[in-house]
Design a protein around this motif. Structure first.
Motif, PDB file in Angstrom:
ATOM      1  N   HIS A   1      -3.038   1.959  -4.503  1.00  0.00           N
ATOM      2  CA  HIS A   1      -2.897   3.422  -4.227  1.00  0.00           C
ATOM      3  C   HIS A   1      -3.263   4.329  -3.175  1.00  0.00           C
ATOM      4  O   HIS A   1      -4.642   4.219  -3.465  1.00  0.00           O
ATOM      5  CB  HIS A   1      -2.604   3.830  -5.356  1.00  0.00           C
ATOM      6  CG  HIS A   1      -1.794   5.264  -5.556  1.00  0.00           C
ATOM      7  ND1 HIS A   1      -2.866   6.837  -4.825  1.00  0.00           N
ATOM      8  CD2 HIS A   1       0.456   5.611  -5.684  1.00  0.00           C
ATOM      9  CE1 HIS A   1      -1.162   7.823  -4.740  1.00  0.00           C
ATOM     10  NE2 HIS A   1      -0.562   7.534  -4.776  1.00  0.00           N
ATOM     11  N   LEU A   2      -3.547   4.693  -1.944  1.00  0.00           N
ATOM     12  CA  LEU A   2      -4.447   5.676  -1.077  1.00  0.00           C
ATOM     13  C   LEU A   2      -4.681   6.429  -1.838  1.00  0.00           C
ATOM     14  O   LEU A   2      -3.453   7.000  -3.089  1.00  0.00           O
ATOM     15  CB  LEU A   2      -3.227   5.571   0.127  1.00  0.00           C
ATOM     16  CG  LEU A   2      -3.262   4.522   1.605  1.00  0.00           C
ATOM     17  CD1 LEU A   2      -2.601   4.927   2.744  1.00  0.00           C
ATOM     18  CD2 LEU A   2      -4.910   4.571   2.225  1.00  0.00           C
ATOM     19  N   TRP A   3      -5.936   6.763  -1.155  1.00  0.00           N
ATOM     20  CA  TRP A   3      -6.454   8.238  -1.609  1.00  0.00           C
ATOM     21  C   TRP A   3      -6.336   7.490  -3.394  1.00  0.00           C
ATOM     22  O   TRP A   3      -6.638   8.996  -3.977  1.00  0.00           O
ATOM     23  CB  TRP A   3      -5.451   9.668  -1.895  1.00  0.00           C
ATOM     24  CG  TRP A   3      -4.727   9.024  -0.598  1.00  0.00           C
ATOM     25  CD1 TRP A   3      -3.689   9.233  -0.447  1.00  0.00           C
ATOM     26  CD2 TRP A   3      -4.943   9.741   1.217  1.00  0.00           C
ATOM     27  NE1 TRP A   3      -3.054   9.167   1.168  1.00  0.00           N
ATOM     28  CE2 TRP A   3      -4.493   9.329   1.965  1.00  0.00           C
ATOM     29  CE3 TRP A   3      -6.790   9.579   1.537  1.00  0.00           C
ATOM     30  CZ2 TRP A   3      -4.371   9.259   3.106  1.00  0.00           C
ATOM     31  CZ3 TRP A   3      -6.937   9.938   3.058  1.00  0.00           C
ATOM     32  CH2 TRP A   3      -5.819   9.370   3.628  1.00  0.00           C
TER      33      TRP A   3
ATOM     34  N   TYR B   1       5.510   6.189  -0.504  1.00  0.00           N
ATOM     35  CA  TYR B   1       5.493   6.232   0.832  1.00  0.00           C
ATOM     36  C   TYR B   1       4.596   4.767   1.662  1.00  0.00           C
ATOM     37  O   TYR B   1       3.405   4.516   0.367  1.00  0.00           O
ATOM     38  CB  TYR B   1       4.598   7.243   1.766  1.00  0.00           C
ATOM     39  CG  TYR B   1       5.009   8.695   1.695  1.00  0.00           C
ATOM     40  CD1 TYR B   1       5.979   8.931   3.116  1.00  0.00           C
ATOM     41  CD2 TYR B   1       5.042   9.483   1.032  1.00  0.00           C
ATOM     42  CE1 TYR B   1       6.925  10.378   2.464  1.00  0.00           C
ATOM     43  CE2 TYR B   1       5.846  10.962   0.348  1.00  0.00           C
ATOM     44  CZ  TYR B   1       6.487  11.192   1.020  1.00  0.00           C
ATOM     45  OH  TYR B   1       7.374  12.774   1.085  1.00  0.00           O
ATOM     46  N   THR B   2       5.723   4.161   1.766  1.00  0.00           N
ATOM     47  CA  THR B   2       4.976   2.478   2.293  1.00  0.00           C
ATOM     48  C   THR B   2       4.398   2.400   3.289  1.00  0.00           C
ATOM     49  O   THR B   2       4.984   2.549   4.243  1.00  0.00           O
ATOM     50  CB  THR B   2       5.637   2.041   1.629  1.00  0.00           C
ATOM     51  OG1 THR B   2       7.151   1.927   1.962  1.00  0.00           O
ATOM     52  CG2 THR B   2       6.405   1.472   0.546  1.00  0.00           C
ATOM     53  N   TYR B   3       2.977   1.777   3.155  1.00  0.00           N
ATOM     54  CA  TYR B   3       2.474   1.352   4.929  1.00  0.00           C
ATOM     55  C   TYR B   3       1.883   0.378   4.673  1.00  0.00           C
ATOM     56  O   TYR B   3       1.850  -1.005   3.759  1.00  0.00           O
ATOM     57  CB  TYR B   3       1.123   1.868   4.599  1.00  0.00           C
ATOM     58  CG  TYR B   3       1.203   3.018   4.279  1.00  0.00           C
ATOM     59  CD1 TYR B   3       0.934   4.188   4.489  1.00  0.00           C
ATOM     60  CD2 TYR B   3       0.871   3.828   2.489  1.00  0.00           C
ATOM     61  CE1 TYR B   3       1.199   5.413   5.030  1.00  0.00           C
ATOM     62  CE2 TYR B   3       1.181   5.182   2.122  1.00  0.00           C
ATOM     63  CZ  TYR B   3       1.281   6.003   3.676  1.00  0.00           C
ATOM     64  OH  TYR B   3       1.171   7.349   3.170  1.00  0.00           O
TER      65      TYR B   3
ATOM     66  N   ARG C   1       0.867  -1.065  -0.140  1.00  0.00           N
ATOM     67  CA  ARG C   1       0.179   0.419   0.355  1.00  0.00           C
ATOM     68  C   ARG C   1       1.047   1.167  -0.054  1.00  0.00           C
ATOM     69  O   ARG C   1       1.640   1.332   0.518  1.00  0.00           O
ATOM     70  CB  ARG C   1      -1.089   0.265   1.239  1.00  0.00           C
ATOM     71  CG  ARG C   1      -1.991   1.216   0.942  1.00  0.00           C
ATOM     72  CD  ARG C   1      -3.020   0.912   2.287  1.00  0.00           C
ATOM     73  NE  ARG C   1      -4.151   0.299   2.092  1.00  0.00           N
ATOM     74  CZ  ARG C   1      -5.022   1.116   3.152  1.00  0.00           C
ATOM     75  NH1 ARG C   1      -4.756   0.858   4.474  1.00  0.00           N
ATOM     76  NH2 ARG C   1      -6.706   1.821   3.079  1.00  0.00           N
ATOM     77  N   VAL C   2       0.532   2.174  -1.199  1.00  0.00           N
ATOM     78  CA  VAL C   2       1.394   3.148  -1.590  1.00  0.00           C
ATOM     79  C   VAL C   2       0.666   4.440  -1.252  1.00  0.00           C
ATOM     80  O   VAL C   2      -0.095   4.645  -2.000  1.00  0.00           O
ATOM     81  CB  VAL C   2       2.338   3.021  -2.192  1.00  0.00           C
ATOM     82  CG1 VAL C   2       3.739   1.430  -2.161  1.00  0.00           C
ATOM     83  CG2 VAL C   2       2.071   3.569  -4.127  1.00  0.00           C
TER      84      VAL C   2
ATOM     85  N   ASP D   1       2.542  -9.288   2.892  1.00  0.00           N
ATOM     86  CA  ASP D   1       2.854  -7.557   3.061  1.00  0.00           C
ATOM     87  C   ASP D   1       4.325  -7.656   2.087  1.00  0.00           C
ATOM     88  O   ASP D   1       4.955  -8.344   2.562  1.00  0.00           O
ATOM     89  CB  ASP D   1       2.720  -7.139   4.415  1.00  0.00           C
ATOM     90  CG  ASP D   1       3.322  -5.269   3.992  1.00  0.00           C
ATOM     91  OD1 ASP D   1       4.039  -5.197   2.821  1.00  0.00           O
ATOM     92  OD2 ASP D   1       2.852  -5.010   5.107  1.00  0.00           O
ATOM     93  N   ALA D   2       4.598  -6.941   1.156  1.00  0.00           N
ATOM     94  CA  ALA D   2       5.556  -7.253   0.376  1.00  0.00           C
ATOM     95  C   ALA D   2       7.078  -6.935   1.369  1.00  0.00           C
ATOM     96  O   ALA D   2       8.084  -6.853   1.239  1.00  0.00           O
ATOM     97  CB  ALA D   2       5.929  -6.352  -1.156  1.00  0.00           C
ATOM     98  N   PHE D   3       6.667  -5.879   2.205  1.00  0.00           N
ATOM     99  CA  PHE D   3       7.907  -5.497   2.904  1.00  0.00           C
ATOM    100  C   PHE D   3       7.000  -5.130   4.266  1.00  0.00           C
ATOM    101  O   PHE D   3       7.472  -4.688   5.531  1.00  0.00           O
ATOM    102  CB  PHE D   3       7.554  -3.526   3.354  1.00  0.00           C
ATOM    103  CG  PHE D   3       8.110  -2.909   1.983  1.00  0.00           C
ATOM    104  CD1 PHE D   3       9.189  -3.210   1.589  1.00  0.00           C
ATOM    105  CD2 PHE D   3       7.246  -2.423   0.558  1.00  0.00           C
ATOM    106  CE1 PHE D   3       9.930  -2.496   0.058  1.00  0.00           C
ATOM    107  CE2 PHE D   3       7.055  -2.340  -0.488  1.00  0.00           C
ATOM    108  CZ  PHE D   3       9.239  -2.539  -0.482  1.00  0.00           C
TER     109      PHE D   3
END
Length: 413
Positions: free
Chosen positions: A315-317, A265-267, A256-257, A286-288
Motif C-alpha cells: 500500500h502506497l503512502w 487504485y492499482t499500479y 501496489r495500491v 505483477d498481479a495485473f
C-alpha cells in the motif's frame, strides 16, 4: 504578471541557460502514464558511474566559479554559485538535497506533513540526518503561484518547466520571467513514468533514472564526490538484491495500491520510470501485468482484486499520515470481500513508501520491499508502527550500512 518588479534581487546572478517551451501536462500525484523504455535499475546505476551532468568547472563542493549543468528539458542551466535557497515541489528533490548535505536550502515542499514525516521516518535511523519541514509552504496547496515564487526568491526551482507550463495562469512569458529574474528551473517530471510529455516538449524530451537525476542535482550543488559515495551504496544494495532473488516462477504475485472507498487504485510494479525505482529491481510477479491502463494507474473493485488475489499487497503512502497501514488493514479485514483476499488472510498487506522518492528514501524502500516480498532471502519484515521511525533491522539483514550512509550524508566520505 507582476509588471512592477523591475529591480534585481541578490539572486539575479543565477540564470537559466535555455529557452522554455509551452505545453500541457497531466498534473497531480496520480498523473502520468507508462512508456516503453526497458532500462533496468541496475543498468541506470551503472550509467551513473562516470557522471551524468556536464559542468564547465570542477564539481568539488563549494566551488565559486561559474558552471553549468545539463538536463532535459531545460538544456544547459548556468550557475554562478551553489544555490542557498531551493524551491521544491515534489519531495524527491528535497530528499536529494538532504542526501547532498543541503537540506537547509529547501524552502517549500508538497504536503509538508506527509512528505516531511515520511522522510524523517527513514532519517530517524541515520545519526545526524533530519529534515526540518514544519513551516514550509506547500507550493500546490492553492495552485502554483508566481507571487509565491517571487516571495521565496529562490536560487533554483527544482520543478520541471513542462509541468509548470500547464498550471493555471502560467504561460511562456511567466516561465521566462521567473527564470531570468528569480532563479532557473531545474527538474524532470516525466521520467517518473517515461511517458505523458506534453505537446511542445515531447520531441526532444529525455528520460532519466532516479539516480541519473540525482547525479545532475548533485552537480547543481557541486557535490559530485558525495554523490559518487552514495551511488556506491546504492549499487551494492542492488547487487545484493539481484544475487539473492529467487527464480521468477518462485516469486510471489503482488500489487501496489492506494485504497479508495470501494475500489483500489492499482499500479504496475515493473514498468519504466523512477516512480517504480523501489519495486522494479525486486522483480515480483505483477498481479495485473497484462492490464493496459491509460495512465500509470488503473481502478479495480474488490471483486476484481479477489479474482487476481495477489500474494502480497503493497500500500502506497503506508508510512505517511492519513494512509497508515494499520487503518488500511482494518478496512480490508472488515470488508466482506476484502477479508477473503489471501494477502489479508496471510497478513501480507504491507506499508509501502512514496513514489516521489529520492536516493535515501529509495534505499530504505528497496530494503522494505525486499523483506516484504522475500522474507526467506532477506529476513522478515518486522512491520511498521504508525508515528514511529522505520523499524530496527538486525545489522546482518540490512541491505545497506546505516552508519556509512549517515556519514556520507553528513560529509564524512
Amino acid at each position: 504578471m507582476n509588471e512592477e518588479r523591475t529591480t534585481p534581487t541578490r539572486r539575479d546572478y543565477l540564470k537559466g541557460g535555455s529557452a522554455l517551451l509551452a505545453g500541457s501536462v497531466l498534473a497531480g500525484c496520480l498523473g502520468g502514464s507508462q512508456g516503453d523504455s526497458s532500462t533496468t535499475e541496475a543498468e541506470s546505476t551503472a550509467d551513473t558511474t562516470n557522471g551524468t551532468s556536464e559542468t564547465s568547472e570542477s564539481t568539488e563542493s563549494g566551488a565559486s566559479s561559474p558552471y553549468s549543468v545539463t538536463m532535459s528539458p531545460m538544456g544547459d542551466v548556468e550557475f554562478d554559485a551553489v544555490p542557498e535557497d531551493a524551491f521544491v515541489v515534489f519531495p524527491q528533490y528535497a530528499d536529494m538535497a538532504v542526501a547532498l548535505g543541503h537540506g537547509d536550502a529547501v524552502n517549500s515542499v508538497y504536503v509538508p506533513e506527509m512528505s516531511g514525516k515520511t522522510m524523517n521516518t527513514y532519517y530517524d535511523r541515520l545519526d545526524g540526518v533530519s529534515f526540518e519541514w514544519e513551516g514550509l509552504p506547500d507550493p500546490l496547496a492553492e495552485g502554483m503561484s508566481k507571487e509565491q515564487l517571487y516571495s521565496l526568491d529562490s536560487d533554483v526551482h527544482f520543478v520541471d518547466p513542462a509541468y509548470v507550463s500547464t498550471q493555471d495562469n502560467w504561460d511562456q512569458s511567466d516561465l521566462d520571467d521567473i527564470s531570468s529574474s528569480v532563479g532557473p528551473w531545474f527538474g524532470n517530471f516525466y521520467s517518473g513514468t517515461n511517458n505523458g510529455v506534453p505537446e511542445g516538449y515531447s520531441e526532444n524530451y529525455e528520460f532519466y533514472s532516479l539516480w541519473d537525476m540525482f547525479g545532475k542535482v548533485a552537480d547543481v550543488f557541486q557535490e559530485r564526490e558525495r554523490y559518487q559515495a552514495l551511488q556506491e551504496i546504492h549499487a551494492n544494495a542492488i547487487s545484493t538484491i539481484e544475487e539473492n532473488l529467487p527464480p521468477k516462477e518462485e516469486r510471489p504475485t503482488a500489487v501496489r495500491v492506494t485504497m479508495g472507498e470501494e475500489q483500489f487504485y492499482t499500479y504496475h510494479l515493473n514498468k519504466p520510470g523512477y516512480w517504480l525505482a523501489d519495486t522494479r529491481p525486486l522483480g515480483a510477479n505483477d498481479a495485473f501485468s497484462e492490464e493496459e491502463w491509460p495512465s500509470l494507474w488503473g481502478t479495480v473493485d474488490y471483486e476484481t482484486m479477489l479474482e487476481a488475489d495477489p500474494d502480497v499487497i503493497l500500500h502506497l503512502w503506508g508510512v505517511a499520515p492519513d494512509y497508515y497501514i494499520d487503518g488500511v488493514r482494518e478496512k480490508l479485514q472488515n470488508h466482506p470481500v476484502g477479508s477473503e483476499l489471501s494477502a489479508v488472510k496471510n497478513d501480507r498487506v504491507f506499508a509501502a513508501g512514496m513514489r516521489y522518492q529520492g536516493p535515501i528514501m529509495n534505499l530504505f524502500q528497496l530494503e522494505m520491499g525486499a523483506k516484504q516480498l522475500y522474507p526467506d532471502q532477506f529476513g522478515e519484515w518486522p512491520g511498521y508502527v504508525p508515528e514511529e521511525p522505520y523499524p530496527e533491522i538486525p545489522a546482518e539483514e540490512q541491505l545497506f550500512d546505516r552508519e556509512r550512509l549517515a556519514n556520507v550524508v553528513n560529509g564524512e566520505f
